[in-house]
Scaffold this active site. Structure first.
Site, PDB file in Angstrom:
ATOM      1  N   GLU A  26      11.000   6.532 -16.122  1.00 25.61           N
ATOM      2  CA  GLU A  26      11.551   7.873 -15.881  1.00 25.61           C
ATOM      3  C   GLU A  26      12.208   7.940 -14.503  1.00 25.61           C
ATOM      4  O   GLU A  26      13.272   8.559 -14.347  1.00 25.61           O
ATOM      5  CB  GLU A  26      10.451   8.941 -15.989  1.00 25.61           C
ATOM      6  CG  GLU A  26       9.991   9.216 -17.413  1.00 25.61           C
ATOM      7  CD  GLU A  26       9.240   8.056 -18.033  1.00 25.61           C
ATOM      8  OE1 GLU A  26       8.541   7.320 -17.310  1.00 25.61           O
ATOM      9  OE2 GLU A  26       9.370   7.857 -19.259  1.00 25.61           O
TER      10      GLU A  26
ATOM     11  N   GLU B 242      13.087  -4.936  -3.912  1.00 23.92           N
ATOM     12  CA  GLU B 242      12.211  -4.931  -5.080  1.00 23.92           C
ATOM     13  C   GLU B 242      12.980  -4.582  -6.350  1.00 23.92           C
ATOM     14  O   GLU B 242      12.774  -5.151  -7.405  1.00 23.92           O
ATOM     15  CB  GLU B 242      11.099  -3.893  -4.879  1.00 23.92           C
ATOM     16  CG  GLU B 242      10.153  -3.796  -6.067  1.00 23.92           C
ATOM     17  CD  GLU B 242       9.010  -2.832  -5.833  1.00 23.92           C
ATOM     18  OE1 GLU B 242       8.873  -2.313  -4.698  1.00 23.92           O
ATOM     19  OE2 GLU B 242       8.253  -2.590  -6.781  1.00 23.92           O
TER      20      GLU B 242
ATOM     21  N   THR C  61       8.680   3.824 -12.361  1.00 24.74           N
ATOM     22  CA  THR C  61       8.546   3.972 -13.817  1.00 24.74           C
ATOM     23  C   THR C  61       9.933   4.115 -14.464  1.00 24.74           C
ATOM     24  O   THR C  61      10.930   4.377 -13.787  1.00 24.74           O
ATOM     25  CB  THR C  61       7.732   5.224 -14.200  1.00 24.74           C
ATOM     26  OG1 THR C  61       8.493   6.381 -13.840  1.00 24.74           O
ATOM     27  CG2 THR C  61       6.375   5.265 -13.504  1.00 24.74           C
TER      28      THR C  61
ATOM     29  N   GLY D  99       0.828  -1.199   0.000  1.00 18.86           N
ATOM     30  CA  GLY D  99       0.000   0.000   0.000  1.00 18.86           C
ATOM     31  C   GLY D  99       0.860   1.246   0.000  1.00 18.86           C
ATOM     32  O   GLY D  99       0.947   1.969   0.993  1.00 18.86           O
ATOM     33  N   TYR D 100       1.517   1.471  -1.115  1.00 18.40           N
ATOM     34  CA  TYR D 100       2.323   2.685  -1.252  1.00 18.40           C
ATOM     35  C   TYR D 100       1.518   3.757  -2.016  1.00 18.40           C
ATOM     36  O   TYR D 100       1.355   4.871  -1.557  1.00 18.40           O
ATOM     37  CB  TYR D 100       3.592   2.430  -2.064  1.00 18.40           C
ATOM     38  CG  TYR D 100       4.553   1.378  -1.552  1.00 18.40           C
ATOM     39  CD1 TYR D 100       4.558   0.969  -0.220  1.00 18.40           C
ATOM     40  CD2 TYR D 100       5.495   0.804  -2.413  1.00 18.40           C
ATOM     41  CE1 TYR D 100       5.471   0.001   0.227  1.00 18.40           C
ATOM     42  CE2 TYR D 100       6.407  -0.143  -1.971  1.00 18.40           C
ATOM     43  CZ  TYR D 100       6.379  -0.553  -0.657  1.00 18.40           C
ATOM     44  OH  TYR D 100       7.290  -1.487  -0.236  1.00 18.40           O
ATOM     45  N   SER D 101       1.057   3.372  -3.209  1.00 23.42           N
ATOM     46  CA  SER D 101       0.486   4.371  -4.122  1.00 23.42           C
ATOM     47  C   SER D 101      -0.863   4.890  -3.644  1.00 23.42           C
ATOM     48  O   SER D 101      -1.641   4.160  -3.021  1.00 23.42           O
ATOM     49  CB  SER D 101       0.305   3.751  -5.504  1.00 23.42           C
ATOM     50  OG  SER D 101       1.516   3.219  -5.954  1.00 23.42           O
TER      51      SER D 101
HETATM   52  C1  LIG Z   1      -1.215  -3.093 -12.542  1.00 21.50           C
HETATM   53  C2  LIG Z   1      -0.621  -2.235 -11.494  1.00 21.50           C
HETATM   54  C3  LIG Z   1      -0.291  -2.796 -10.289  1.00 21.50           C
HETATM   55  C4  LIG Z   1       0.235  -2.008  -9.289  1.00 21.50           C
HETATM   56  N1  LIG Z   1       0.447  -2.560  -8.047  1.00 21.50           N
HETATM   57  C5  LIG Z   1       0.758  -1.751  -7.021  1.00 21.50           C
HETATM   58  C6  LIG Z   1       0.768  -2.236  -5.702  1.00 21.50           C
HETATM   59  O1  LIG Z   1       0.509  -3.422  -5.462  1.00 21.50           O
HETATM   60  N2  LIG Z   1       1.022  -1.379  -4.679  1.00 21.50           N
HETATM   61  C7  LIG Z   1       1.319  -0.063  -4.910  1.00 21.50           C
HETATM   62  O2  LIG Z   1       1.565   0.655  -3.960  1.00 21.50           O
HETATM   63  N3  LIG Z   1       1.338   0.426  -6.160  1.00 21.50           N
HETATM   64  C8  LIG Z   1       1.048  -0.387  -7.211  1.00 21.50           C
HETATM   65  N4  LIG Z   1       1.005   0.120  -8.476  1.00 21.50           N
HETATM   66  C9  LIG Z   1       1.227   1.552  -8.662  1.00 21.50           C
HETATM   67  C10 LIG Z   1       2.523   1.877  -9.373  1.00 21.50           C
HETATM   68  O3  LIG Z   1       3.605   1.698  -8.521  1.00 21.50           O
HETATM   69  C11 LIG Z   1       2.384   3.318  -9.862  1.00 21.50           C
HETATM   70  O4  LIG Z   1       1.440   3.319 -10.899  1.00 21.50           O
HETATM   71  C12 LIG Z   1       3.683   3.912 -10.341  1.00 21.50           C
HETATM   72  O5  LIG Z   1       4.580   4.069  -9.291  1.00 21.50           O
HETATM   73  C13 LIG Z   1       3.462   5.263 -11.032  1.00 21.50           C
HETATM   74  O6  LIG Z   1       2.695   6.112 -10.257  1.00 21.50           O
HETATM   75  P1  LIG Z   1       1.404   6.820 -10.884  1.00 21.50           P
HETATM   76  O7  LIG Z   1       0.596   5.778 -11.513  1.00 21.50           O
HETATM   77  O8  LIG Z   1       0.787   7.649  -9.854  1.00 21.50           O
HETATM   78  O9  LIG Z   1       1.996   7.735 -12.036  1.00 21.50           O
HETATM   79  P2  LIG Z   1       2.676   9.178 -11.850  1.00 21.50           P
HETATM   80  O10 LIG Z   1       3.659   9.129 -10.742  1.00 21.50           O
HETATM   81  O11 LIG Z   1       1.623  10.202 -11.821  1.00 21.50           O
HETATM   82  O12 LIG Z   1       3.463   9.272 -13.202  1.00 21.50           O
HETATM   83  C14 LIG Z   1       2.832   9.607 -14.451  1.00 21.50           C
HETATM   84  C15 LIG Z   1       3.924   9.790 -15.496  1.00 21.50           C
HETATM   85  O13 LIG Z   1       4.783  10.848 -15.095  1.00 21.50           O
HETATM   86  C16 LIG Z   1       6.109  10.424 -15.072  1.00 21.50           C
HETATM   87  N5  LIG Z   1       6.839  11.048 -13.987  1.00 21.50           N
HETATM   88  C17 LIG Z   1       6.512  11.097 -12.674  1.00 21.50           C
HETATM   89  N6  LIG Z   1       7.484  11.680 -11.961  1.00 21.50           N
HETATM   90  C18 LIG Z   1       8.454  12.023 -12.837  1.00 21.50           C
HETATM   91  C19 LIG Z   1       9.733  12.639 -12.707  1.00 21.50           C
HETATM   92  N7  LIG Z   1      10.232  13.004 -11.537  1.00 21.50           N
HETATM   93  N8  LIG Z   1      10.431  12.821 -13.831  1.00 21.50           N
HETATM   94  C20 LIG Z   1       9.950  12.434 -15.047  1.00 21.50           C
HETATM   95  N9  LIG Z   1       8.772  11.843 -15.223  1.00 21.50           N
HETATM   96  C21 LIG Z   1       8.035  11.623 -14.130  1.00 21.50           C
HETATM   97  C22 LIG Z   1       6.024   8.924 -14.814  1.00 21.50           C
HETATM   98  O14 LIG Z   1       7.206   8.265 -15.231  1.00 21.50           O
HETATM   99  C23 LIG Z   1       4.809   8.554 -15.608  1.00 21.50           C
HETATM  100  O15 LIG Z   1       5.143   8.326 -16.933  1.00 21.50           O
HETATM  101  C24 LIG Z   1       0.498  -0.647  -9.510  1.00 21.50           C
HETATM  102  C25 LIG Z   1       0.220  -0.102 -10.758  1.00 21.50           C
HETATM  103  C26 LIG Z   1      -0.354  -0.874 -11.728  1.00 21.50           C
HETATM  104  C27 LIG Z   1      -0.702  -0.223 -13.019  1.00 21.50           C
END
Ligand SMILES: Cc1cc2nc3c(=O)[nH]c(=O)nc-3n(C[C@H](O)[C@H](O)[C@H](O)COP(=O)(O)OP(=O)(O)OC[C@H]3O[C@@H](n4cnc5c(N)ncnc54)[C@H](O)[C@@H]3O)c2cc1C
Lengths: 342, 396
Positions: free
Chosen positions: B371, B240, B369, B124-126
């Site tokens: 990035e 991880e 990601t 539960g991070y996101s």
């Molecule tokens: C199928 C699936 C399973 C997942 N499982 C889990 C889970 O079990 N537990 C959990 O906690 N999370 C989980 N996640 C979440 C995942 O870790 C996040 O989606 C990921 O970290 C990106 O965060 P966000 O989706 O909020 O995108 P954002 O952080 O909003 O990013 C959107 C875009 O902006 C870019 N961006 C953001 N910051 C920067 C920067 N500093 N410089 C350049 N570009 C940037 C990103 O690279 C991305 O392309 C899951 C996601 C998916 C899709």
């Protein structure tokens, strides 16, 4: 598995790295153009054993394996020194592999003569675009059924063609100089194929080194150059491209080393690995040199800046062999067998 | 240098392959595929009984003390066979984290149950407003005597619907820079006030949104000190990071190679003789080999007692980006047949290429990601300046 270098490998790479750092900077490379060869530097390197170290011990050499040489090739590639290291060491090893028919030539190479190898079979007694041919004493080529060596004196060496990488590339008329048959038939084909495999493996490593140095030059530049009040290296589009480049080069370095190792070990997938290492190192070096030049802005385009030296060679060292997509076709041949084979 | 995986690793790979022949049935694989819940309790238990959940663990935990190359062989085999291990791998990652930063009670209670395949832990991070910037988490935990009261919402809480605990990042201090006001908890999923809402994805995987409404958690389930949650996160992230997707890519390329050898092009010759097919497969092979070596470099570092940092980010970045690129390229290669999904009789490679392409997309997003990985490589590997603004207190 163990990805670390032995002490010997570290010693030898450091030896050449410090030699190049002392003797050969961008200015030195530039001054040796357009021929792309520096006789005195090459003489010193021969003296250090750079060629003979790659010759098997029982043939009077240092007995290094292809992986050891690949590590030296990385260092050489970083320096883009105007010397024909890869061709000379590959040709020397080929002369050793040939056996008695090559022993006299091999002795002269161990003594300091320079040999090179044509990368394509001769057509009509002519070997085209042979690297180092404009500065070599001996040119080895596959001429029809025969693997031959021609000994060219200083007077009948061919003139270098003007070329992208400013290397001593020349066309060799095999009828002009004393011609000696080293092997015929199947044996000739096999010896030649092995030599080309080694050339590709070492050139791949040289390209990895070239790419790393192009990256280093670029990183230094983007930290020094300021625009909008900050170093351009603080812009993310610059950072991310370099991060991709660094990653690709690390992968290419590992792949090229594995490829050379697999030849030493006689691994069944050596041929495919060498081709893959060559293609991937070419791509990594070219992209990195391209990005590095691009992030120099207009200055990168000036002859006065070193990065253009790397940019041109990254492409030239790759395609002097062949179109990379044709090489991919050879990877497929190695993996799946040639088309039409039963 | 020696690029052989080594005898120990090769033998272990064979042992695991035999185990998978027996326990990883078509049913297990298809259930994960159809439900999007990439976890199977029976398979997890079988893994535990065979000792594979604790393969790398020390003897005192009943572990097999396998080296990083044997562990690479294990994950290769699991990947090659498409084993549903999302749940077990997260659980084991948290068990490893607890081993370093958990209390003795937590270690005694949670770790054995994890290694035995009895409990599942999800992450539960996101949150809706914090993904890449995980340290901006807003879900709050407020102290109430010996308990904490949690309120907030987590996004993408994958496997929450099967899990016993969620390893949760919460905000406990609102007056300090964001990284300094975080605390980690193991929140029992059966606590009052938790609501789970399914989220379905393009790749077929099911994930969840989870809501926390006055959820009470005993202080004993706090992991690490109050306001020291970021440090705990960093430990968890080292376990991880470096995850390589290359194994999945190798599986896919093998499937397509089989297809190309066994099926005929319109000219009556096997597809494997088609120049474009050959070029694409040759390239995919090359990228898989290069990516696998980046992963093995991390194993090599572990093996000599070093922690891969930048090297792990490179492996994650390269393997996910190339996996996606390979999938897209192989779908192109199939032309119109590339749209056919698993379950269609005449789908090439049983439609797994189409599926892999949809799935591969997320590998460049979760686990940091591309990035974020590039940023780590640029800053910590290449020594370039930090691009993000320095931390400031939020929510004050
Ligand atoms: C199928 C699936 C399973 C997942 N499982 C889990 C889970 O079990 N537990 C959990 O906690 N999370 C989980 N996640 C979440 C995942 O870790 C996040 O989606 C990921 O970290 C990106 O965060 P966000 O989706 O909020 O995108 P954002 O952080 O909003 O990013 C959107 C875009 O902006 C870019 N961006 C953001 N910051 C920067 C920067 N500093 N410089 C350049 N570009 C940037 C990103 O690279 C991305 O392309 C899951 C996601 C998916 C899709």
């Amino acid at each position: 598995m163990d990805l670390s270098l032995t002490e010997d490998q570290q010693t030898i790479t450091e030896l050449f790295a410090s030699f190049f750092a002392k003797e050969c900077d961008g200015e030195f490379v530039r001054e040796a153009e357009p021929l792309g060869h520096h006789d005195e530097l090459w003489a010193k390197l021969i003296e250090m054993g750079m060629v003979s170290m790659g010759v098997p011990a029982d043939a009077g050499g240092g007995g290094l394996g292809l992986l050891d040489l690949a590590l030296v090739a990385e260092v050489y590639g970083s320096s883009i020194a105007p010397v024909p290291f890869v061709e000379a060491v590959v040709a020397a090893r080929l002369l050793a592999a040939v056996g008695s028919s090559g022993s006299e030539l091999l002795a002269s190479v161990v003594d300091g003569s320079t040999a090179t190898i044509a990368l394509r079979p001769a057509v009509d007694r002519s070997a085209r675009l042979v690297p180092a041919a404009a500065v070599a004493d001996i040119v080895i080529a596959l001429d029809g059924d025969e693997l031959v060596a021609v000994s060219q004196g200083a007077s009948n060496r061919p003139t270098a063609v003007k070329n992208l990488g400013s290397g001593p590339v020349a066309n060799v008329d095999l009828t002009l100089s004393a011609r000696q048959v080293l092997a015929v038939g199947n044996e000739a084909q096999q010896l030649y194929a092995t030599a080309l495999l080694e050339w590709k493996a070492l050139t791949a490593s040289a390209l990895v080194g070239l790419g790393r140095e192009a990256l280093r030059i670029g990183l230094q530049y983007v930290m020094e150059r300021h625009q909008f009040g900050v170093p351009i290296g603080s812009f993310q589009s610059v950072q991310h491209r370099f991060a991709d480049d660094a990653t690709a080069l690390d992968a290419a370095g590992l792949l090229a080393r594995k490829a050379a190792w697999s030849v030493d070990e006689g691994e069944p997938d050596a041929v495919a690995l060498v081709s893959q290492g060559f293609i991937f190192a070419s791509e990594g070096a070219q992209r990195t040199a391209g990005d590095s030049l691009h992030f120099h802005g207009g200055y990168g385009f000036m002859l006065e800046y070193d990065i253009q030296l790397y940019y041109r060679r990254a492409k030239a060292w790759s395609i002097i062999w062949d179109d990379p997509r044709r090489e991919l076709a050879r990877v497929a041949d190695a993996l799946y067998g040639p088309v039409g084979a039963a | 240098m020696d690029f052989r995986m080594g005898e120990k690793s090769d033998e272990f790979a064979k042992e695991v392959a035999d185990f998978l022949d027996e326990h990883l049935t078509e049913e297990v694989v298809m259930e994960a595929h159809e439900t999007g819940t990439v976890h199977n309790w029976g398979f997890y238990k079988a893994m535990a009984d065979a000792g594979y959940t604790r393969a790398a663990w020390p003897k005192e935990f009943g572990g097999q003390e396998r080296d990083p190359f044997e562990m690479a062989a294990l994950s290769d085999q699991l990947n090659l066979r498409h084993a549903p291990t999302d749940g077990s791998s997260v659980t084991l990652m948290i068990c490893s984290t607890l081993r370093h930063v958990g209390t003795p009670e937590q270690q005694a209670d949670i770790i054995p149950r994890g290694l035995n395949g009895e409990i599942l832990i999800c992450l539960g991070y996101s949150e809706p407003d914090s993904g890449s910037d995980a340290a901006a988490a807003a879900t709050r935990a407020d102290r109430d005597g010996d308990e904490w009261v949690i309120n907030g919402q987590k996004m993408f809480t994958t496997l929450a619907h099967e899990a016993d605990y969620v390893f949760m990042l919460t905000r406990t201090n609102h007056d300090v820079p964001k990284h300094k006001g975080l605390t980690m908890f193991l929140v029992p999923m059966d606590a009052e006030g938790i609501e789970i809402q399914p989220v379905h994805t393009m790749g077929g995987e099911r994930t969840n949104i989870t809501f926390y409404n006055d959820v009470k958690v005993p202080d004993a389930l706090r992991v690490g000190d109050v306001d020291a949650g970021w440090g705990v996160m960093r430990v968890a992230l080292t376990f991880e990071r470096g995850g390589s997707m290359m194994g999945q890519s190798v599986r896919l390329v093998r499937l397509v190679e089989e297809w190309a050898k066994e099926n005929l092009a319109p000219n009556g010759r096997p597809w494997i003789e088609d120049p474009l097919v050959r070029e694409r497969l040759a390239r995919a092979n090359m990228l898989n080999n290069a990516g696998a070596l980046l992963g093995l470099r991390s194993a090599d570092l572990f093996n000599r007692g070093e922690l891969p940092g930048v090297e792990g980010s490179m492996s994650k970045l390269f393997s996910s980006e190339k996996f996606l690129a390979i999938c897209e390229d192989l779908v192109d290669m199939l032309g119109p047949e590339g749209v056919l999904q698993h379950g269609e009789d005449d789908a090439p490679s049983a439609g797994w290429v189409e599926h892999a392409m949809r799935h591969a997309v997320v590998t460049t997003i979760y686990g940091g990601t591309s990035e974020i990985q590039r940023g780590i490589i640029a800053e910590h590997g290449l020594g370039l300046p930090r691009t993000r603004k320095s931390d400031r207190a939020r929510n004050s």
